[in-house]
Design a protein around this motif. Sequence first.
Motif, PDB file in Angstrom:
ATOM      1  N   ILE A  46       0.839  -1.206   0.000  1.00  0.00           N
ATOM      2  CA  ILE A  46       0.000   0.000   0.000  1.00  0.00           C
ATOM      3  C   ILE A  46       0.875   1.257   0.000  1.00  0.00           C
ATOM      4  CG2 ILE A  46      -1.601   1.362   1.415  1.00  0.00           C
ATOM      5  CD1 ILE A  46      -2.878  -1.344   2.241  1.00  0.00           C
ATOM      6  N   LEU A  47       1.936   1.252   0.813  1.00  0.00           N
ATOM      7  CA  LEU A  47       2.840   2.410   0.864  1.00  0.00           C
ATOM      8  C   LEU A  47       3.508   2.626  -0.491  1.00  0.00           C
ATOM      9  CD1 LEU A  47       4.514   1.871   4.355  1.00  0.00           C
ATOM     10  CD2 LEU A  47       2.629   3.397   3.768  1.00  0.00           C
ATOM     11  N   VAL A  52       4.073   5.509  -5.753  1.00  0.00           N
ATOM     12  CA  VAL A  52       4.020   5.527  -7.217  1.00  0.00           C
ATOM     13  C   VAL A  52       2.955   6.515  -7.687  1.00  0.00           C
ATOM     14  CG1 VAL A  52       3.425   4.147  -9.251  1.00  0.00           C
ATOM     15  CG2 VAL A  52       4.965   3.215  -7.530  1.00  0.00           C
ATOM     16  N   GLY A  53       1.828   6.565  -7.003  1.00  0.00           N
ATOM     17  CA  GLY A  53       0.779   7.534  -7.355  1.00  0.00           C
ATOM     18  C   GLY A  53       1.258   8.966  -7.209  1.00  0.00           C
ATOM     19  N   ILE A  54       1.987   9.245  -6.129  1.00  0.00           N
ATOM     20  CA  ILE A  54       2.542  10.592  -5.921  1.00  0.00           C
ATOM     21  C   ILE A  54       3.523  10.917  -7.041  1.00  0.00           C
ATOM     22  CG2 ILE A  54       4.053  11.970  -4.438  1.00  0.00           C
ATOM     23  CD1 ILE A  54       2.806  10.405  -2.042  1.00  0.00           C
ATOM     24  N   ALA A  55       4.421   9.989  -7.344  1.00  0.00           N
ATOM     25  CA  ALA A  55       5.423  10.215  -8.392  1.00  0.00           C
ATOM     26  C   ALA A  55       4.756  10.449  -9.749  1.00  0.00           C
ATOM     27  CB  ALA A  55       6.387   9.031  -8.459  1.00  0.00           C
ATOM     28  N   THR A 104       7.216  17.602   1.874  1.00  0.00           N
ATOM     29  CA  THR A 104       6.665  16.338   2.349  1.00  0.00           C
ATOM     30  C   THR A 104       5.200  16.243   1.988  1.00  0.00           C
ATOM     31  OG1 THR A 104       8.216  16.332   4.202  1.00  0.00           O
ATOM     32  CG2 THR A 104       6.306  14.917   4.392  1.00  0.00           C
ATOM     33  N   VAL A 105       4.825  15.107   1.443  1.00  0.00           N
ATOM     34  CA  VAL A 105       3.427  14.808   1.137  1.00  0.00           C
ATOM     35  C   VAL A 105       2.984  13.736   2.112  1.00  0.00           C
ATOM     36  CG1 VAL A 105       1.836  13.922  -0.602  1.00  0.00           C
ATOM     37  CG2 VAL A 105       3.759  15.356  -1.301  1.00  0.00           C
ATOM     38  N   SER A 106       1.859  13.946   2.794  1.00  0.00           N
ATOM     39  CA  SER A 106       1.354  12.965   3.764  1.00  0.00           C
ATOM     40  C   SER A 106       0.078  12.317   3.246  1.00  0.00           C
ATOM     41  CB  SER A 106       1.059  13.628   5.112  1.00  0.00           C
ATOM     42  OG  SER A 106       2.252  14.066   5.705  1.00  0.00           O
ATOM     43  N   ILE A 107       0.049  10.987   3.333  1.00  0.00           N
ATOM     44  CA  ILE A 107      -1.141  10.217   2.978  1.00  0.00           C
ATOM     45  C   ILE A 107      -1.377   9.222   4.095  1.00  0.00           C
ATOM     46  CG2 ILE A 107      -2.182   8.579   1.367  1.00  0.00           C
ATOM     47  CD1 ILE A 107      -0.548   9.815  -0.849  1.00  0.00           C
ATOM     48  N   ASN A 108      -2.538   9.304   4.731  1.00  0.00           N
ATOM     49  CA  ASN A 108      -2.918   8.395   5.822  1.00  0.00           C
ATOM     50  C   ASN A 108      -1.841   8.295   6.898  1.00  0.00           C
ATOM     51  OD1 ASN A 108      -5.366   7.803   4.552  1.00  0.00           O
ATOM     52  ND2 ASN A 108      -4.441   6.149   3.367  1.00  0.00           N
ATOM     53  N   GLY A 109      -1.247   9.418   7.244  1.00  0.00           N
ATOM     54  CA  GLY A 109      -0.252   9.444   8.315  1.00  0.00           C
ATOM     55  C   GLY A 109       1.150   9.059   7.888  1.00  0.00           C
ATOM     56  N   GLN A 110       1.345   8.682   6.640  1.00  0.00           N
ATOM     57  CA  GLN A 110       2.678   8.326   6.135  1.00  0.00           C
ATOM     58  C   GLN A 110       3.245   9.514   5.371  1.00  0.00           C
ATOM     59  OE1 GLN A 110       4.537   5.364   6.506  1.00  0.00           O
ATOM     60  NE2 GLN A 110       6.109   6.657   5.616  1.00  0.00           N
ATOM     61  N   THR A 129      15.889  16.262 -19.303  1.00  0.00           N
ATOM     62  CA  THR A 129      15.668  15.010 -18.603  1.00  0.00           C
ATOM     63  C   THR A 129      15.320  15.346 -17.160  1.00  0.00           C
ATOM     64  OG1 THR A 129      17.221  13.841 -20.016  1.00  0.00           O
ATOM     65  CG2 THR A 129      16.663  12.800 -17.919  1.00  0.00           C
ATOM     66  N   VAL A 130      14.244  14.762 -16.672  1.00  0.00           N
ATOM     67  CA  VAL A 130      13.788  14.991 -15.294  1.00  0.00           C
ATOM     68  C   VAL A 130      13.817  13.661 -14.562  1.00  0.00           C
ATOM     69  CG1 VAL A 130      11.869  15.740 -13.841  1.00  0.00           C
ATOM     70  CG2 VAL A 130      12.280  16.869 -16.037  1.00  0.00           C
ATOM     71  N   ARG A 131      14.446  13.653 -13.388  1.00  0.00           N
ATOM     72  CA  ARG A 131      14.445  12.462 -12.524  1.00  0.00           C
ATOM     73  C   ARG A 131      13.800  12.852 -11.202  1.00  0.00           C
ATOM     74  NH1 ARG A 131      19.638   9.493 -12.716  1.00  0.00           N
ATOM     75  NH2 ARG A 131      18.643   8.829 -14.653  1.00  0.00           N
ATOM     76  N   LEU A 132      12.722  12.155 -10.855  1.00  0.00           N
ATOM     77  CA  LEU A 132      11.922  12.460  -9.669  1.00  0.00           C
ATOM     78  C   LEU A 132      12.087  11.343  -8.639  1.00  0.00           C
ATOM     79  CD1 LEU A 132       8.610  14.145  -9.484  1.00  0.00           C
ATOM     80  CD2 LEU A 132       8.647  11.873  -8.517  1.00  0.00           C
ATOM     81  N   PHE A 133      12.258  11.719  -7.379  1.00  0.00           N
ATOM     82  CA  PHE A 133      12.444  10.776  -6.279  1.00  0.00           C
ATOM     83  C   PHE A 133      11.311  10.929  -5.272  1.00  0.00           C
ATOM     84  CE2 PHE A 133      16.633  11.808  -7.870  1.00  0.00           C
ATOM     85  CZ  PHE A 133      17.273  10.591  -7.914  1.00  0.00           C
ATOM     86  N   VAL A 134      10.820   9.808  -4.758  1.00  0.00           N
ATOM     87  CA  VAL A 134       9.867   9.800  -3.645  1.00  0.00           C
ATOM     88  C   VAL A 134      10.434   8.828  -2.610  1.00  0.00           C
ATOM     89  CG1 VAL A 134       7.513   9.326  -2.886  1.00  0.00           C
ATOM     90  CG2 VAL A 134       7.917  10.243  -5.182  1.00  0.00           C
ATOM     91  N   TYR A 135      10.703   9.326  -1.389  1.00  0.00           N
ATOM     92  CA  TYR A 135      11.250   8.512  -0.303  1.00  0.00           C
ATOM     93  C   TYR A 135      10.244   8.425   0.836  1.00  0.00           C
ATOM     94  CZ  TYR A 135      16.051   8.318  -2.049  1.00  0.00           C
ATOM     95  OH  TYR A 135      17.175   8.059  -2.784  1.00  0.00           O
ATOM     96  N   TRP A 136      10.234   7.286   1.549  1.00  0.00           N
ATOM     97  CA  TRP A 136       9.423   7.107   2.744  1.00  0.00           C
ATOM     98  C   TRP A 136      10.052   6.031   3.614  1.00  0.00           C
ATOM     99  CZ3 TRP A 136       8.570   4.826  -1.836  1.00  0.00           C
ATOM    100  CH2 TRP A 136       8.280   3.477  -1.864  1.00  0.00           C
ATOM    101  N   MET A 137       9.619   5.960   4.869  1.00  0.00           N
ATOM    102  CA  MET A 137      10.106   4.927   5.792  1.00  0.00           C
ATOM    103  C   MET A 137       9.058   3.824   5.888  1.00  0.00           C
ATOM    104  SD  MET A 137      13.136   5.376   6.827  1.00  0.00           S
ATOM    105  CE  MET A 137      13.241   4.215   8.165  1.00  0.00           C
ATOM    106  N   ASP A 138       9.482   2.604   5.620  1.00  0.00           N
ATOM    107  CA  ASP A 138       8.625   1.428   5.673  1.00  0.00           C
ATOM    108  C   ASP A 138       9.013   0.619   6.904  1.00  0.00           C
ATOM    109  OD1 ASP A 138       7.633  -1.245   5.262  1.00  0.00           O
ATOM    110  OD2 ASP A 138       7.321  -0.729   3.167  1.00  0.00           O
TER     111      ASP A 138
END
Length: 156
Positions: A46-47, A52-55, A104-110, A129-138
């Motif tokens: 789910i995370l 991926v949806g945010i990216a 920071t983008v928050s979704i359901n507390g993450q 060329t654009v390179r986009l990163f999305v990081y989170w703690m699992d």
Amino acid sequence: MSTFRLGGQAGFSLIEVLIAVVVLAVGLLAIGLLQIGAMKGNSSAILRTNAVGIAQSYMDDLRSRSLDDEFLTDYGDNGGGLDDGKAISGSAPAPGNADHTAGTVSINGQDYAVFWNVEGDAPFEDAKTVRLFVYWMDQKFGRSKVVMTTVLGGLY
């Protein structure tokens, strides 16, 4: 008083019953642990789906902008080119080193850290060329990331 016993019939001994109960308990415990692992795996999925949806959302927004837009400006190289800000060898990412950050983008507390880099005239002139990163703690896998790269312009 007389007891009547049929030949060859006998019940279970107490030891046999105890062994059967122990085997059943171990089997049920193993099933319970598998269920817990499956639930953690679903949580991680789910995370990752959210990331991926945010990216994709940010990438779609960047694709809709003109090549001279502020969000597609290459602010120089901080030593990593398109990988500026990327976490290296398990260290924390450094979004401040990237060309652009969405915070920071928050979704359901993450919380998800979003940032991207732009390289002008790459892979050819009048393209970016654009390179986009999305990081989170699992909780299961630790620091996780989604990386998307696209080329804008010059193809139309």
